[in-house]
Scaffold this active site. Structure first.
Site, mmCIF file in Angstrom:
data_model
loop_
_atom_site.group_PDB
_atom_site.id
_atom_site.type_symbol
_atom_site.label_atom_id
_atom_site.label_comp_id
_atom_site.label_asym_id
_atom_site.label_seq_id
_atom_site.Cartn_x
_atom_site.Cartn_y
_atom_site.Cartn_z
ATOM 1 N N ASP A 83 0.886 -1.300 -0.113
ATOM 2 C CA ASP A 83 0.544 -0.242 -0.249
ATOM 3 C C ASP A 83 0.775 1.328 0.258
ATOM 4 O O ASP A 83 1.465 1.953 0.852
ATOM 5 C CB ASP A 83 -1.171 0.349 0.492
ATOM 6 C CG ASP A 83 -1.995 0.937 1.134
ATOM 7 O OD1 ASP A 83 -1.871 1.987 -0.032
ATOM 8 O OD2 ASP A 83 -3.163 0.945 2.539
ATOM 9 N N ASP A 122 -2.086 6.413 -6.570
ATOM 10 C CA ASP A 122 -1.674 5.633 -5.605
ATOM 11 C C ASP A 122 -2.731 4.324 -6.341
ATOM 12 O O ASP A 122 -3.655 3.722 -6.694
ATOM 13 C CB ASP A 122 -2.954 6.301 -4.801
ATOM 14 C CG ASP A 122 -3.631 5.390 -3.602
ATOM 15 O OD1 ASP A 122 -2.957 4.414 -3.129
ATOM 16 O OD2 ASP A 122 -4.464 5.430 -2.685
#
Length: 445
Positions: A115, A321
């Site tokens: 992440d 992201d």
């Protein structure tokens, strides 16, 4: 039939490199077909967009360890201060890529979701209190069996226990306790400890601090058995960071993002195999130190420019992201974007209300016809004709329920987020020393 995790390959790699897989490879057996898999991906991606936008859009700031600080509003009453906590969780657990780690003295092979939007790295640890570790496909790391394991003493080594609303030092037990509840109500609790991870090719070992997860059942959700934990790849900070770039003291992080049909790819630190001829500026943002922002300067569909808010290039930037699938534009920009796209696609049949909640611009293509869709150009650091990312058919549209759909979304919260679907096939190099994100096109399978 579920995937045999023991047969996933580990290609030859040097130190500071990990094997990277698409999450789809682990979970595709849960879905009846590719359409239902993609629908699930898009749904969880949009939930992550909403969560991210709620953080960025309300004036909050985030500390290096994940503190989400609510700003003091001058005219708020004391009652309001009492009812609304100053801090809350900033993490959303749905990563879209999985890395293979060899951890501890026993060299246990585990898979962690990665992440780029979070800081902490954690995995499940035995011994677990009965009923509070979730079922895991791979063997659970057992701290007592690892001769290189050491629990962090937060009193003796206070400089390594980065206290926040998520992490505290227990003065009685000397444990550096962490407690993270993700936005989807999944939760992990344990303490910070140290152990080694081993790099496959040269057997070099690197000692890191990690969250030793002793309780993953206290939240309202559960983690998937395919993964042992989560590895935060948030932007390197010079102090008080547990992300891998921070712990490796790595200014450079490079990766290829594998697709569903790719066996694997790699993520590496300190070095990159990719060139930097196409680069965006990484915009420093003290309010959100773990996130990656770039200066998206101009966007074109074929030769037609899509007007952007200047703040995307200069002030707030565009968030990159890897946990978000589809690129999102603010609603007003997206409306122009998809109108322009439709104007550029005249020879195909536009389908009305194709897939509510998923995509809004889809085309029916007759069997045997090879469709010709527009290209999308993204310019960074000024309109240098050579400094652009060129997105072609496979990055602009996706095949969904027998239709070709525009693979971009609108974000009602007003933020631009560059998603992983548009970045597949591109070699990415994050360089926080030079504040650049570089793209090498068409180098990944």
């Amino acid at each position: 039939m579920s995937i045999d995790l023991t047969k996933l390959p580990n290609p030859p790699m040097s130190s500071y490199m990990f094997t990277l897989f698409s999450r789809d490879l682990f979970e595709k057996s849960k879905f009846k077909d590719y359409d239902s898999l993609l629908e699930s991906k898009v749904s969880r991606s949009q939930a992550r967009v909403s969560h991210l936008a709620s953080i960025l859009g309300n004036g909050n700031s985030i500390g290096a360890n994940g503190n989400l600080m609510r700003p003091h509003i001058k005219h708020e009453s004391k009652a309001a201060d009492a009812k609304v906590p100053e801090t809350t969780s900033t993490y959303y657990v749905n990563g879209e890529y999985v890395a293979s780690f060899t951890i501890g003295g026993e060299q246990i092979k585990n898979y962690l979701l990665i992440d780029t939007g979070s800081d902490l790295i954690w995995w499940q640890c035995k011994p677990c209190t009965e009923g509070v570790c979730y079922n895991q496909a791979d063997p659970i790391y057992a701290a007592p069996n690892s001769g290189t394991y050491e629990k962090l003493d937060c009193v003796a080594k206070s400089e390594s226990c980065f206290t926040s609303n998520l992490i505290r030092c227990d003065q009685r037990t000397h444990e550096c306790i962490y407690d993270v509840t993700y936005a989807d109500k999944r939760r992990t609790k344990g303490w910070i400890a140290g152990d080694v991870i081993t790099f496959v090719l040269d057997q070099n070992q690197e000692r890191i601090l990690f969250g030793c997860g002793r309780d993953q059942k206290s939240g309202d959700g559960s983690f998937g058995p395919e993964y042992a934990g989560i590895a935060g790849l948030g932007r390197r900070v010079l102090t008080s960071g547990y992300s891998l770039p921070s712990q490796f003291e790595a200014d450079i992080m490079s990766m290829c993002l594998p697709g569903l049909h790719s066996e694997s790819a790699t993520i590496s630190f300190h070095t990159t195999p990719f060139d930097n001829s196409i680069s965006a500026e990484l915009l420093p943002n003290p309010a959100y130190p773990n996130f990656y922002f770039v200066n998206l300067y101009k966007v074109f569909i074929n030769e037609r420019e899509i007007p952007l808010n200047p703040s995307i290039a200069i002030e707030s930037g565009c968030v990159v992201d890897t946990g978000i699938v589809i690129t999102n534009f603010p609603r007003d920009i997206y409306n122009v974007f998809h109108d322009t796209f439709r104007q550029e696609v005249q020879e195909l049949t536009l389908v009305d209300n194709p897939t509510p909640g998923a995509f809004d611009t889809c085309y029916n293509v007759d069997p045997g016809v090879v469709p010709n869709f527009p290209i999308v150009r993204m310019h960074f650091i000024g309109q240098n004709p050579n400094n652009m990312v060129l997105l072609t058919h496979q990055q602009v549209v996706t095949y969904f329920h027998g239709l070709y759909c525009l693979a971009f979304h609108a974000c009602d919260e007003g933020f631009t987020i560059l998603g992983n679907y548009q970045l597949q096939g591109i070699g990415l190099t994050f360089n926080t020393a030079e504040n650049t994100l570089s793209f090498q096109l068409n180098v990944c399978d």
